[in-house]
Design a protein around this motif. Structure first.
Motif, PDB file in Angstrom:
ATOM      1  N   ARG A  19       0.779  -1.298  -0.066  1.00 37.20           N
ATOM      2  CA  ARG A  19       0.066   0.137  -0.159  1.00 37.20           C
ATOM      3  C   ARG A  19       0.912   1.171  -0.086  1.00 37.20           C
ATOM      4  NH1 ARG A  19      -5.144  -0.130   1.622  1.00 37.20           N
ATOM      5  NH2 ARG A  19      -4.884   1.798   2.904  1.00 37.20           N
ATOM      6  N   LYS A  71      -1.331   6.917   9.753  1.00 37.36           N
ATOM      7  CA  LYS A  71      -1.626   5.885  10.668  1.00 37.36           C
ATOM      8  C   LYS A  71      -2.705   4.974  10.281  1.00 37.36           C
ATOM      9  CE  LYS A  71       0.392   8.141  14.862  1.00 37.36           C
ATOM     10  NZ  LYS A  71       0.073   8.512  16.350  1.00 37.36           N
ATOM     11  N   LYS A  72      -3.910   5.747  10.042  1.00 36.20           N
ATOM     12  CA  LYS A  72      -5.204   4.778   9.503  1.00 36.20           C
ATOM     13  C   LYS A  72      -4.527   3.857   8.429  1.00 36.20           C
ATOM     14  CE  LYS A  72      -9.905   5.207   8.059  1.00 36.20           C
ATOM     15  NZ  LYS A  72     -10.902   6.369   8.308  1.00 36.20           N
ATOM     16  N   GLU A  74      -2.016   2.638   7.298  1.00 35.04           N
ATOM     17  CA  GLU A  74      -0.651   1.613   7.479  1.00 35.04           C
ATOM     18  C   GLU A  74      -0.096   1.447   6.027  1.00 35.04           C
ATOM     19  OE1 GLU A  74      -3.058  -1.921   9.140  1.00 35.04           O
ATOM     20  OE2 GLU A  74      -2.894  -1.240  10.979  1.00 35.04           O
ATOM     21  N   ASP A  76       3.089   1.229   3.315  1.00 39.13           N
ATOM     22  CA  ASP A  76       4.336   0.238   3.258  1.00 39.13           C
ATOM     23  C   ASP A  76       5.298   1.385   2.699  1.00 39.13           C
ATOM     24  OD1 ASP A  76       3.431  -2.411   4.060  1.00 39.13           O
ATOM     25  OD2 ASP A  76       2.079  -2.106   2.249  1.00 39.13           O
ATOM     26  N   ASN A  94       5.209   9.912   7.936  1.00 42.56           N
ATOM     27  CA  ASN A  94       6.180   8.457   7.716  1.00 42.56           C
ATOM     28  C   ASN A  94       6.444   8.333   9.206  1.00 42.56           C
ATOM     29  OD1 ASN A  94       7.400   6.416   6.953  1.00 42.56           O
ATOM     30  ND2 ASN A  94       8.848   7.420   5.627  1.00 42.56           N
ATOM     31  N   ALA A  97       3.701   7.694  11.902  1.00 46.28           N
ATOM     32  CA  ALA A  97       3.112   6.537  11.412  1.00 46.28           C
ATOM     33  C   ALA A  97       3.937   4.933  11.897  1.00 46.28           C
ATOM     34  CB  ALA A  97       2.533   6.267  10.169  1.00 46.28           C
ATOM     35  N   SER A  98       5.352   5.401  11.691  1.00 49.18           N
ATOM     36  CA  SER A  98       6.267   4.451  12.069  1.00 49.18           C
ATOM     37  C   SER A  98       6.526   4.038  13.593  1.00 49.18           C
ATOM     38  CB  SER A  98       7.679   4.486  11.293  1.00 49.18           C
ATOM     39  OG  SER A  98       7.447   4.590  10.106  1.00 49.18           O
ATOM     40  N   PRO A 100       3.930   5.000  16.114  1.00 50.40           N
ATOM     41  CA  PRO A 100       2.701   5.464  16.454  1.00 50.40           C
ATOM     42  C   PRO A 100       2.407   5.721  18.251  1.00 50.40           C
ATOM     43  CG  PRO A 100       2.697   3.221  16.356  1.00 50.40           C
ATOM     44  CD  PRO A 100       4.174   3.538  15.897  1.00 50.40           C
ATOM     45  N   LYS A 123       9.312   3.893   6.623  1.00 45.32           N
ATOM     46  CA  LYS A 123       9.054   3.396   5.539  1.00 45.32           C
ATOM     47  C   LYS A 123       9.897   4.005   4.338  1.00 45.32           C
ATOM     48  CE  LYS A 123       5.872   0.456   7.384  1.00 45.32           C
ATOM     49  NZ  LYS A 123       6.312  -0.990   7.451  1.00 45.32           N
TER      50      LYS A 123
END
Length: 411
Positions: A19, A71-72, A74, A76, A94, A97-98, A100, A123
């Motif tokens: 994703r 975050k929602k 997810e 890659d 990034n 989200a990595s 959280p 990511k």
């Protein structure tokens, strides 16, 4: 076009990348650079979601909105298509989200935030710059307005650097005149500040553990090469790029100069022009610049930086005046018979002439500030130690007040 490199990269890493988040702003979302990326992702069957709510001159809240989306989702991997605002926002998305569980202020530069080192893996992020200014595709820095304090700050870590920057000169052809100018002024100051920054051997503290070292190391032999190269390109091409949108050579050259200067300052750092620019942007009143399609007041970053440059370099030239004189010569001053002690005044006059020729606003007063605002501008500069400490000449609050006052009117 260079965008075709994006999808094959993901295709080769298909087991890891399922994703992709494409990040941009609303204006760009309808323009050819984003459409080219969308077509490429679709062509290669890459699953993606687009976030087009990036704010020009981001705030802590706009960062948080993008972080929530990341975050929602997810994701890659990330692709940022835009100017520094987009790329910086994507870096922050990034990062958080990595990580959280981290609080937003954990990674924000001290003293405003906690300035914690980044130890989590991030990511892959591919940056596709569409302006010739910030060099954000080359740096580990993400800048935003912290609205509570009415000041700009940021996150600085090598960990947030994009893994790939795709510099496509065709993007530079559609930029309006004032955006070309203000972006170019950022390149100019990146080069000048990194070349005149405190030398790396004089920077302190000097932690033995590399992860604790600042992203900005001070001027050094490597950054000097990039800074001077970028400065020569600015001297040759910036005026042409502003005045003639069809001048492909000039606009492509400035696009590269942005990346070159980014490599230089991303390693050496910047100093007072940038440190003082953050409150200039953060305390904006009603100023709305020409050619910017926004619904809020803003002082473009490059403009906020360059308006103090004559005063700053007249001040810093007491240290390493030979570098200031060399810069003035590159920008067109006749320095053959110049006295080294006059280096700061010569560079300041050269910059004033350069800005006057390009119809730049006549100092801070022209964008809505007065002498009554100087205490707040100084107050907003004091927390910017990450960059102000890289000035070759230390400064007091009185020095900063004098620099802001000298910058109220340029001509």
């Amino acid at each position: 076009m260079g965008h075709e490199a994006i999808s094959p990269f993901f295709q080769k890493n298909i087991f890891f990348i399922l994703r992709v988040c494409l990040m941009t702003d609303r204006n760009l979302s309808q323009l050819p650079p984003v459409k080219a990326v969308l077509n490429s992702l679709a062509k290669y069957g890459i699953n993606f979601q687009m976030y087009d709510k990036v704010r020009v001159e981001p705030t802590d809240q706009s960062f948080l909105d993008a972080i929530a989306f990341a975050k929602k989702g997810e994701f890659d991997a990330y692709v940022a298509v835009g100017g520094g605002s987009v790329i910086d926002t994507c870096k922050a998305a990034n990062l958080y989200a990595s990580s959280p569980m981290s609080d937003f202020l954990d990674y924000v530069n001290a003293p405003i935030g906690k300035g914690k080192p980044v130890t989590v893996p991030l990511k892959p992020l591919i940056a596709v710059p569409t302006t010739a200014g910030t060099g954000s595709e080359t740096t580990g820095v993400a800048i935003f307005d912290f609205k509570k304090l009415k000041v700009k700050t940021g996150i600085a870590s090598r960990a947030i650097k994009p893994i790939l920057g795709i510099i496509d000169p065709l993007h530079a052809l559609s930029m309006p005149e004032r955006i070309v100018a203000n972006s170019g002024f950022d390149v100019l100051c990146h080069a000048l500040e990194s070349y005149t920054a405190l030398p790396y051997k004089m920077r302190s503290p000097c932690p033995s553990n590399p992860i604790s070292r600042p992203a900005y190391q001070g001027s050094n032999p490597i950054s000097d090469v990039w800074a001077l190269h970028a400065l020569r390109i600015v001297a040759k091409y910036l005026k042409r790029a502003i005045r003639n949108p069809e001048d492909r050579e000039a606009r492509a050259s400035m696009h590269l100069a942005s990346a070159f200067a980014g490599i230089g300052f991303g390693n050496a750092g910047v100093h007072l022009c940038h440190g003082m620019s953050y409150p200039i942007s953060g305390l904006v009143k009603t100023y709305k610049p020409k050619d910017y399609n926004v619904d809020h007041s803003l002082v473009p970053h490059g403009l906020s930086v360059v308006l103090t440059s004559p005063a700053v370099f007249a001040f810093t030239a007491q240290v390493h005046p030979e570098r200031h004189l060399e810069a003035a010569g590159i920008l067109g001053a006749d320095v053959r018979t110049a006295r080294i002690k006059d280096a700061g005044f010569i560079l300041a006059d050269t910059l004033r002439k350069f800005l006057f020729d390009l119809n730049v606003d006549d100092g801070l007063a022209a964008i809505g500030y007065s002498k009554a605002d100087i205490p707040e501008l100084v107050k907003g500069t004091l927390p910017q130690e990450r960059v102000t400490k890289l000035s070759p000449r230390p400064q007091t609050e009185e020095d900063l007040s004098a620099l802001f006052e000298a910058s109220m009117k340029l001509y």
